[in-house]
Each structure stands twice: as structure tokens, then as C-alpha cells.
Design an enzyme around this catalytic site. Sequence first.
Site, PDB file in Angstrom:
ATOM      1  N   TYR A 134       0.824  -1.211   0.000  1.00  0.00           N
ATOM      2  CA  TYR A 134       0.000   0.000   0.000  1.00  0.00           C
ATOM      3  C   TYR A 134       0.860   1.263   0.000  1.00  0.00           C
ATOM      4  CZ  TYR A 134      -3.815  -3.168   1.032  1.00  0.00           C
ATOM      5  OH  TYR A 134      -4.735  -4.202   0.966  1.00  0.00           O
ATOM      6  N   ASP A 193      -0.475 -11.474   9.662  1.00  0.00           N
ATOM      7  CA  ASP A 193       0.326 -12.577   9.126  1.00  0.00           C
ATOM      8  C   ASP A 193       1.823 -12.374   9.306  1.00  0.00           C
ATOM      9  OD1 ASP A 193      -1.510 -14.541   7.443  1.00  0.00           O
ATOM     10  OD2 ASP A 193      -2.296 -12.522   7.188  1.00  0.00           O
ATOM     11  N   HIS A 236       4.558  -6.300  -4.761  1.00  0.00           N
ATOM     12  CA  HIS A 236       3.147  -6.415  -5.124  1.00  0.00           C
ATOM     13  C   HIS A 236       2.423  -5.125  -4.756  1.00  0.00           C
ATOM     14  CE1 HIS A 236       1.787  -7.183  -0.895  1.00  0.00           C
ATOM     15  NE2 HIS A 236       2.951  -7.779  -0.792  1.00  0.00           N
ATOM     16  N   TYR A 246     -11.178  -0.960   1.121  1.00  0.00           N
ATOM     17  CA  TYR A 246     -11.107  -0.842   2.583  1.00  0.00           C
ATOM     18  C   TYR A 246      -9.837  -0.122   3.017  1.00  0.00           C
ATOM     19  CZ  TYR A 246      -7.586  -4.197   4.346  1.00  0.00           C
ATOM     20  OH  TYR A 246      -6.413  -4.825   4.701  1.00  0.00           O
ATOM     21  N   ARG A 247      -8.840  -0.068   2.157  1.00  0.00           N
ATOM     22  CA  ARG A 247      -7.645   0.758   2.346  1.00  0.00           C
ATOM     23  C   ARG A 247      -7.016   0.915   0.972  1.00  0.00           C
ATOM     24  NH1 ARG A 247      -3.950  -3.226   6.010  1.00  0.00           N
ATOM     25  NH2 ARG A 247      -2.476  -1.504   6.057  1.00  0.00           N
TER      26      ARG A 247
END
Length: 536
Positions: free
Chosen positions: A97, A156, A396, A478-479
Amino acid sequence: MTTSTATSHPTPPGVTAADLGRALAAFAAAIGADKVSTDEAVLREFQDPFQVPGTATNLASAVVSPTSTEDVQAIVRIANEHRVPLWPIGRGKNNGYGGAAPQVRGTVMLSFKEMNKVLEINEELGYAMVEPGVSWYDLHDAIEAGGHDLVASIVDIGFGGVVSNTLEHGLTYMPYSIDQASHCGFEVVLPSGDLLRTGSGAMDGNPTWPLYKRGLGPTSSELFMQSNFGIVTKMGYWLMPKPEVYMPLWLQVWDDHQMPAVVDALRELMLAGTIDMRPQLSNTLCMASMLTARADWYDKPGPMPEEIIDKIAKELGLGRWMMRFALYGDEAVVDHNFTKLKRRFEAIPSVSVFGAKHSAAEWETLPNPHERVQIGVPSQDLYKMAGWSGGEEGGHVDFSPVIPLTAKHAREAQELFQRLCHEAGLDYLGGMLPINARSTTFINVIPFDTKNPDQVERAYDHAKRMVAIAGKMGYGEYRAHLSFMDLAADQFGFNDHAQRRFNETLKDTLDPNGIIAPGKSGIWGSRLRAAGFPQA
């Protein structure tokens, strides 16, 4: 103050180099020169790690590292005086992000790596009070060191921050994670430098500050999540008593077309309380990315062929979709719920459910990191996903809209996102993480090799295209990644973007100089809006 003359960094819009220099000198005088740095090596830590090497554009001009709330208040007051923007980060691990990078080039980073204390663990009432630099490792270790009969719901990858993940609406997995319910009570430095405590913390000496989310009047905690209205310096985090039995479970779907039916069954079982935690449902390639690399199976351009995906599914024993989830509690209740959910899921063709019960003595040494995560034991074993394309230099970008938890919406989203990925020549790594029993994020992990500029550009362009297409379907993120934060915010357009106008009103009232995290979640202060932000 640590400095370097290797290169000069840009200054934020409307801030001269002299303004920035005076601000940095004032920071050093107020909190100590050792807590202020412009060193190139230090600043490299505050870039998006998943960009083509050497192409980073969201660059910081300096970093300040407070060690107390009072330091943060001093930093904010000085930043206001000199109109220098700040970008607060907890651990700087918002990878996928934008990482630790700021939205505005030249911003001063406010790093909480040195404010990393677990201030309190209360076993009787089941909570911790933490500073914003506390990692999941730190919290886990403090619980274990104190011998507390408690566990924390974690993410995670253990190197992230408890506070920063919470403020981003980040997802964890244990029962208190449903609807991000674990946080309770924020201490916030406002853009003026004033100090606020939310909920019951607004009353001096109120012992329910980390126990009761509300107080008298409007509840303000949510205003400081995914926003730039203040800087959280303390947070309460609820912990769960260790259950008698922990039973990690796996569900395999061997027929790709049966995934929507699993979603309907999952919703029913979550609504009934049979499953009281956050499952993680992933397709073959998403699961495989945590275990292997793409090159182990296929090294040609374009999306991976179906026959190769089938081969991966069989050889790794993953199925075409796989769901990890768990049961917690008294053994008799766990046994009853397992029988109930197994019967429901296995009524669906090609679905199997399996798992084993474990006592507390086994949790720390369970061989599967997925099963450790669901009982609060952090590691970095699942970080391999970032290397699916490119290995050590892989990356990613993530696109994560929220959809209703129904078969209809899951089917439509799966078909749409898979088609869009293949049109972009990329693998489709998809998954779902329910927010609650009624809605779920539909995760799209878009991998790339950072050494391949064309592939990186295609991945980001693809993500932006998905944001716009999903927005037309009524699915909002959601973000959002820094690169398309404004685009994601633009999808929330009800009543001529009433929410954006409301957020801008709050921003201009609380932060008239626009110094706290400009552009965060698409919220820009009037000063930068007048300067032409957001920019394309």
C-alpha cells in the site's frame, strides 16, 4: 542532528529550503539532535520497497524520531510554526500500500520506532496499552514474559505495528478481530499540539478508558483511523483469554466453480456464531505464493495457464481454493461446532474440511505458520508472497474492495477480477477476508518483478483500472495504496462527494496549515488544495 550532503531533497509545496532548515533546527533543539536526521541511508528506509529500484518519487526530506508524547507535541507545534508537513508512521511496514513513503514529496517523516513500549498488560480485564511503535513481536513477547494467560489477535507478518495496522483498519484473525473490534481508547496529539483522549479517556482518572469505547457525546475514535486529523500516541488493545482448546482448520475446494457456494455457507455459519473469527479464503496461486515462487512452476510471460494451476493445486495439496480458519473454546463446544460446520461445508461438491485440536503447550511450535498466526504467534514465514514474481526483488500492489458476503457477489467479483488480471497479462492472486459475517474484503494481490519496469507499470495501471471499474459497481476499497489513494477516495461520490467535503471541513478546522499527513485517504487541506493538489 545527523545530516548528509549526498543529494538535496525537495521541499514541500509552499515551504522553502530555509523554512525546512529552520524547522529541523527547531526540532533538534526541542527533542534532541540525535532524534533528527537527513542522512540518505536513513531516509532510504522511508520509501515504498516495491518500486523499480532507483525510481522512488515519494521521498522524505528528513525524519524525526520522538521518544515520548511530549516530543510529538513539540514536533507538531514546530511543524505548524514553519508549515512543514509531517507523515506519521508506526513501523513503516504498510507494504503493498506504499510502505513507509509519504504522499507528498519532501514531507518530514515522524517515525515511532523509538516509541515501542508495551505500557501495561491487564490480565484481569484482558487488555494491553501500547505505544505506536510496538510490533506484533513486542506485544507477543510482553505477554509471554509476563506469564499472562492471554493471546493477541495478530497479522500474518510479525514485523508490522499494532497501532498502525489498527489505524489502517488492518485485518487480524481471532474472535476480537471481527469488525476490527480490538482497539479501545486512543491518546491523540491534535494538529495544534494539544492532547486528546477518546471515549472514557476524556475524563481524568476514568478506569474504563481501555474498556469502553464511548464516553459522553459523539465517539471520536474512528475519526483518527485512516485519517490525518491527529497522531495517535497510545492505544488500548483487547486481548483474549487463552482457550482450553485451539483447533486450526482447513477447507479445500477442488472445483473452482464451487467457491461461491462456500461463501454462502460461511456467511450462515458466521451469522450463527459457529465460526467466530476471521477466516482467510485464498485461491491456488495466492496460497502457492506463500510457499513457492512463480518460476518454480512457469517462467513464461502472461497469465499462468489453467493446467499449470491445476498442477500446483494437486502437487501442493491446496485445491483450487483453500480456507484457513479456526475454533476456540471449551473442548465440548469446539467438537460440537466442528461437527456442525463440517457437515454444512462438505454438503458442497468437491469440498473437504479437516484439522486437529491443540493445547496451549503446542501453540508456539506448530509447524505451519498459518496455524500459529491464528493463535497469536508472530513470524515472518509468510512474507514469501512478495517474491512470487522476482524473488528477493519481487513486490506487489494490493487492491482490496469490500463486497457483500454472498455467493452472487463473490462469483461476480471473482469473474471480473480474474478477467481484468488476464487482460493485463498478469496472474490472478485472489482471496477473501470477511470484515464480519455480512461483508468481506476481496483481496487482489498483484505481483511483479521490481527489476522489470514494464511489468511494474502494468501492475499499477491494472490496479488503478480495477479501482475505477469496481467503484462503478459500488465496491469501495477498505484501504488504498498511495499511488491511487485519491482515485479510491473519488469512488465515494454520494451527493457530490459529501463525505469528502465533510472530511475537508474537519481537516481545515483541526489542521488549518495542513501539516498532518497531507493527502492521506484523499483528504487534503485547503493550503494544498489551493496549490493544485491532488495532482494527477
